[in-house]
Design a protein around this motif. Structure first.
Motif, PDB file in Angstrom:
ATOM      1  N   CYS A   1       0.863  -1.182   0.000  1.00 45.00           N
ATOM      2  CA  CYS A   1       0.000   0.000   0.000  1.00 45.00           C
ATOM      3  C   CYS A   1       0.896   1.227   0.000  1.00 45.00           C
ATOM      4  CB  CYS A   1      -0.913   0.006   1.225  1.00 45.00           C
ATOM      5  SG  CYS A   1      -1.919   1.510   1.364  1.00 45.00           S
ATOM      6  N   GLU A   2       0.622   2.132  -0.921  1.00 47.05           N
ATOM      7  CA  GLU A   2       1.319   3.411  -0.971  1.00 47.05           C
ATOM      8  C   GLU A   2       0.323   4.537  -0.703  1.00 47.05           C
ATOM      9  OE1 GLU A   2       3.366   3.827  -4.667  1.00 47.05           O
ATOM     10  OE2 GLU A   2       4.747   2.162  -4.261  1.00 47.05           O
ATOM     11  N   VAL A   3       0.791   5.557  -0.018  1.00 48.70           N
ATOM     12  CA  VAL A   3      -0.013   6.756   0.216  1.00 48.70           C
ATOM     13  C   VAL A   3       0.761   7.941  -0.344  1.00 48.70           C
ATOM     14  CG1 VAL A   3      -1.151   8.233   1.924  1.00 48.70           C
ATOM     15  CG2 VAL A   3      -1.066   5.744   2.273  1.00 48.70           C
ATOM     16  N   ASN A   4       0.175   8.617  -1.309  1.00 51.33           N
ATOM     17  CA  ASN A   4       0.831   9.743  -1.985  1.00 51.33           C
ATOM     18  C   ASN A   4       2.181   9.337  -2.565  1.00 51.33           C
ATOM     19  OD1 ASN A   4      -1.352  11.352  -1.201  1.00 51.33           O
ATOM     20  ND2 ASN A   4      -0.355  11.920   0.722  1.00 51.33           N
ATOM     21  N   GLY A   5       2.250   8.112  -3.091  1.00 47.06           N
ATOM     22  CA  GLY A   5       3.457   7.627  -3.741  1.00 47.06           C
ATOM     23  C   GLY A   5       4.510   7.087  -2.805  1.00 47.06           C
ATOM     24  N   LYS A   6       4.282   7.122  -1.506  1.00 46.93           N
ATOM     25  CA  LYS A   6       5.248   6.614  -0.533  1.00 46.93           C
ATOM     26  C   LYS A   6       4.798   5.246  -0.036  1.00 46.93           C
ATOM     27  CE  LYS A   6       7.427   7.615   3.937  1.00 46.93           C
ATOM     28  NZ  LYS A   6       7.521   8.573   5.075  1.00 46.93           N
ATOM     29  N   ARG A   7       5.701   4.284  -0.119  1.00 44.65           N
ATOM     30  CA  ARG A   7       5.353   2.937   0.328  1.00 44.65           C
ATOM     31  C   ARG A   7       5.160   2.934   1.848  1.00 44.65           C
ATOM     32  NH1 ARG A   7       6.280  -2.434  -1.370  1.00 44.65           N
ATOM     33  NH2 ARG A   7       5.994  -1.576  -3.469  1.00 44.65           N
ATOM     34  N   MET A   8       3.979   2.509   2.260  1.00 45.90           N
ATOM     35  CA  MET A   8       3.661   2.439   3.679  1.00 45.90           C
ATOM     36  C   MET A   8       3.580   0.994   4.169  1.00 45.90           C
ATOM     37  SD  MET A   8       3.599   5.649   4.143  1.00 45.90           S
ATOM     38  CE  MET A   8       3.126   5.730   5.865  1.00 45.90           C
ATOM     39  N   GLN A   9       2.991   0.127   3.357  1.00 44.42           N
ATOM     40  CA  GLN A   9       2.845  -1.268   3.751  1.00 44.42           C
ATOM     41  C   GLN A   9       3.539  -2.178   2.743  1.00 44.42           C
ATOM     42  OE1 GLN A   9      -1.704  -1.115   4.457  1.00 44.42           O
ATOM     43  NE2 GLN A   9      -0.972  -2.646   5.929  1.00 44.42           N
ATOM     44  N   THR A  10       4.304  -3.094   3.258  1.00 42.56           N
ATOM     45  CA  THR A  10       4.917  -4.153   2.458  1.00 42.56           C
ATOM     46  C   THR A  10       4.746  -5.441   3.244  1.00 42.56           C
ATOM     47  OG1 THR A  10       6.566  -2.642   1.527  1.00 42.56           O
ATOM     48  CG2 THR A  10       7.023  -4.998   1.367  1.00 42.56           C
ATOM     49  N   GLY A  11       4.138  -6.428   2.638  1.00 39.70           N
ATOM     50  CA  GLY A  11       3.910  -7.662   3.376  1.00 39.70           C
ATOM     51  C   GLY A  11       3.663  -8.829   2.453  1.00 39.70           C
ATOM     52  N   ASN A  12       3.374  -9.959   3.049  1.00 38.12           N
ATOM     53  CA  ASN A  12       3.093 -11.179   2.304  1.00 38.12           C
ATOM     54  C   ASN A  12       2.123 -12.016   3.125  1.00 38.12           C
ATOM     55  OD1 ASN A  12       3.482 -14.039   1.247  1.00 38.12           O
ATOM     56  ND2 ASN A  12       4.833 -12.919  -0.137  1.00 38.12           N
ATOM     57  N   THR A  13       1.195 -12.657   2.441  1.00 36.53           N
ATOM     58  CA  THR A  13       0.211 -13.477   3.152  1.00 36.53           C
ATOM     59  C   THR A  13       0.848 -14.663   3.866  1.00 36.53           C
ATOM     60  OG1 THR A  13      -0.271 -14.714   1.120  1.00 36.53           O
ATOM     61  CG2 THR A  13      -1.681 -12.818   1.615  1.00 36.53           C
ATOM     62  N   ASN A  14       2.127 -14.930   3.620  1.00 34.26           N
ATOM     63  CA  ASN A  14       2.777 -16.035   4.331  1.00 34.26           C
ATOM     64  C   ASN A  14       3.070 -15.699   5.790  1.00 34.26           C
ATOM     65  OD1 ASN A  14       5.144 -14.457   4.233  1.00 34.26           O
ATOM     66  ND2 ASN A  14       6.008 -15.603   2.515  1.00 34.26           N
ATOM     67  N   THR A  15       2.832 -14.457   6.217  1.00 35.36           N
ATOM     68  CA  THR A  15       3.003 -14.118   7.636  1.00 35.36           C
ATOM     69  C   THR A  15       1.666 -14.052   8.373  1.00 35.36           C
ATOM     70  OG1 THR A  15       2.981 -11.699   7.354  1.00 35.36           O
ATOM     71  CG2 THR A  15       5.098 -12.814   7.094  1.00 35.36           C
ATOM     72  N   MET A  16       0.597 -14.532   7.748  1.00 38.53           N
ATOM     73  CA  MET A  16      -0.676 -14.624   8.455  1.00 38.53           C
ATOM     74  C   MET A  16      -0.548 -15.545   9.663  1.00 38.53           C
ATOM     75  SD  MET A  16      -3.706 -15.003   5.653  1.00 38.53           S
ATOM     76  CE  MET A  16      -4.239 -13.653   4.609  1.00 38.53           C
ATOM     77  N   ILE A  17      -1.191 -15.162  10.751  1.00 43.38           N
ATOM     78  CA  ILE A  17      -1.247 -16.021  11.936  1.00 43.38           C
ATOM     79  C   ILE A  17      -2.195 -17.184  11.681  1.00 43.38           C
ATOM     80  CG2 ILE A  17      -1.869 -16.101  14.386  1.00 43.38           C
ATOM     81  CD1 ILE A  17      -1.162 -13.031  14.408  1.00 43.38           C
ATOM     82  N   PHE A  18      -3.359 -16.879  11.154  1.00 39.99           N
ATOM     83  CA  PHE A  18      -4.344 -17.891  10.783  1.00 39.99           C
ATOM     84  C   PHE A  18      -4.496 -17.867   9.263  1.00 39.99           C
ATOM     85  CE2 PHE A  18      -5.542 -16.239  14.982  1.00 39.99           C
ATOM     86  CZ  PHE A  18      -5.432 -17.400  15.735  1.00 39.99           C
ATOM     87  N   THR A  19      -4.300 -19.008   8.630  1.00 40.24           N
ATOM     88  CA  THR A  19      -4.380 -19.087   7.177  1.00 40.24           C
ATOM     89  C   THR A  19      -5.812 -18.852   6.705  1.00 40.24           C
ATOM     90  OG1 THR A  19      -4.853 -21.461   7.160  1.00 40.24           O
ATOM     91  CG2 THR A  19      -2.515 -20.793   7.162  1.00 40.24           C
ATOM     92  N   VAL A  20      -5.956 -18.648   5.402  1.00 38.38           N
ATOM     93  CA  VAL A  20      -7.293 -18.509   4.822  1.00 38.38           C
ATOM     94  C   VAL A  20      -8.149 -19.717   5.183  1.00 38.38           C
ATOM     95  CG1 VAL A  20      -8.592 -18.413   2.667  1.00 38.38           C
ATOM     96  CG2 VAL A  20      -6.524 -17.014   2.934  1.00 38.38           C
ATOM     97  N   ALA A  21      -7.596 -20.909   5.040  1.00 38.75           N
ATOM     98  CA  ALA A  21      -8.355 -22.126   5.351  1.00 38.75           C
ATOM     99  C   ALA A  21      -8.764 -22.162   6.816  1.00 38.75           C
ATOM    100  CB  ALA A  21      -7.527 -23.364   4.995  1.00 38.75           C
TER     101      ALA A  21
ATOM    102  N   GLY B   1      -1.089   3.524   9.388  1.00 39.42           N
ATOM    103  CA  GLY B   1      -0.772   4.827   9.961  1.00 39.42           C
ATOM    104  C   GLY B   1      -0.741   4.821  11.470  1.00 39.42           C
ATOM    105  N   MET B   2      -1.633   4.047  12.085  1.00 39.24           N
ATOM    106  CA  MET B   2      -1.710   3.967  13.535  1.00 39.24           C
ATOM    107  C   MET B   2      -0.410   3.451  14.154  1.00 39.24           C
ATOM    108  SD  MET B   2      -4.512   1.797  15.763  1.00 39.24           S
ATOM    109  CE  MET B   2      -3.964   0.236  15.044  1.00 39.24           C
ATOM    110  N   GLY B   3       0.326   2.636  13.389  1.00 35.24           N
ATOM    111  CA  GLY B   3       1.516   2.004  13.933  1.00 35.24           C
ATOM    112  C   GLY B   3       2.794   2.801  13.781  1.00 35.24           C
ATOM    113  N   ILE B   4       2.722   3.969  13.128  1.00 32.52           N
ATOM    114  CA  ILE B   4       3.927   4.766  12.899  1.00 32.52           C
ATOM    115  C   ILE B   4       4.380   5.413  14.202  1.00 32.52           C
ATOM    116  CG2 ILE B   4       4.860   6.780  11.688  1.00 32.52           C
ATOM    117  CD1 ILE B   4       3.002   6.058   9.348  1.00 32.52           C
ATOM    118  N   LYS B   5       5.654   5.245  14.538  1.00 28.93           N
ATOM    119  CA  LYS B   5       6.240   5.778  15.763  1.00 28.93           C
ATOM    120  C   LYS B   5       7.190   6.934  15.420  1.00 28.93           C
ATOM    121  CE  LYS B   5       4.528   2.324  18.323  1.00 28.93           C
ATOM    122  NZ  LYS B   5       3.888   1.518  17.293  1.00 28.93           N
ATOM    123  N   PRO B   6       7.293   7.965  16.281  1.00 28.11           N
ATOM    124  CA  PRO B   6       6.531   8.131  17.524  1.00 28.11           C
ATOM    125  C   PRO B   6       5.160   8.757  17.318  1.00 28.11           C
ATOM    126  CG  PRO B   6       8.089   9.926  17.311  1.00 28.11           C
ATOM    127  CD  PRO B   6       8.324   9.026  16.130  1.00 28.11           C
TER     128      PRO B   6
END
Length: 282
Positions: A201-221, A248-253
């Motif tokens: 996910c990018e906001v105003n052209g800046k990458r904010m989220q980078t992830g992969n579904t392989n880090t899900m705690i609970f799989t789709v199934a 955005g909520m997780g951005i520190k400080p």
């Protein structure tokens, strides 16, 4: 197949994206993309249609929500280990479940309109799962057989409404326009493994989220199996399965939230991309 709905709000037609990436009109083959059209039998019939013989849709179009008449819009919270860490939350023992109102659903590139009083609206790229056949008490091994396909969901969230107005998270999740879905529904046979998809996910052209579904705690199934033990899942129900870190909520400080004029661009492997401009409800 990549199935979609195109046209003005309330007047969308069913469509299909051919192997060249062109939009084809499916309205002579199926009434809409939803409910019974999502069953294995219906999708098998559609898969045999010669896409290149369907009417070509030319010129710019609006992509509506890729599923019509969504019955339930179910959400899994804190389902990525790295997202839970950024929010300081403990890893849940069982899937956290909440609802988004179906009235929040909009097209993939429609405007997101912050409600009156919003000061903490936030972005969340998520993998959406669309149910194709009725599921009740299904096992993890059988769960994916009940999936029609997958899509991108932006689980837009008003954090003050979500955490400070008491009660359920649903308050901050259900505002009008807070559920962009699409642009396409990619059938499960075409997508393959849902547990190895890059997300951003990018906001105003800046990458904010980078992830992969392989880090899900609970799989789709696991999510489908769990939900089907609590309630019957019906064709056309949508499950959105959690977001990776970078909200955005997780951005520190100092957290960062959406403001008027911001542009969100979301992408998931094989599922295309979304783009929304932020406006405010006057």
């Amino acid at each position: 197949m990549k199935l979609c709905r195109f046209g003005e709000p309330g007047a969308e037609k069913p469509g299909l994206i051919d192997h060249n990436g062109d939009l084809r009109d499916l309205s002579n083959e199926v009434a809409d993309i939803g409910n019974e059209a999502l069953s294995d039998m219906s999708l098998d019939i559609l898969s045999k249609v010669d896409a290149m013989q369907l009417p070509l849709v030319e010129g710019p179009v609006r992509y509506g929500p890729c599923v019509a008449n969504v019955g339930k819009f179910l959400c899994i919270g804190l389902n990525f280990s790295d997202h839970a860490a950024e929010t300081g939350a403990a890893i849940p023992e069982h899937p956290i479940v909440f609802h988004k109102a179906t009235s929040s659903i909009i097209g993939a590139n429609d405007d997101v309109v912050m409600p009156r009083g919003s000061t903490r609206s936030d972005w969340e790229v998520e993998l959406g799962v669309v149910i194709g056949t009725t599921a009740k008490y299904v096992s993890e091994d059988d769960a994916l057989n009940h999936v029609a396909g997958y899509c991108i969901v932006n689980d837009v969230s008003e954090r003050h409404f979500q955490t400070q107005l008491s009660g359920q998270w649903t308050k901050g999740k259900s505002c009008d326009t807070f559920g962009p879905i699409g642009p396409w529904l990619v059938t499960r046979d075409e997508l393959g493994d849902p547990q190895n998809l890059a997300m951003s996910c990018e906001v105003n052209g800046k990458r904010m989220q980078t992830g992969n579904t392989n880090t899900m705690i609970f799989t789709v199934a696991q999510c489908i199996s769990h939900l089907s033990g609590l309630m019957t899942l019906h064709p056309g129900d949508v499950i959105t399965t959690g977001t990776p870190p970078g909200v955005g909520m997780g951005i520190k400080p100092n957290p960062v939230y959406l403001k008027v004029g911001d542009v969100m661009e979301l992408s998931i492997d094989k599922l295309g991309s979304q783009r929304q401009e932020v406006k405010i409800d006057d």
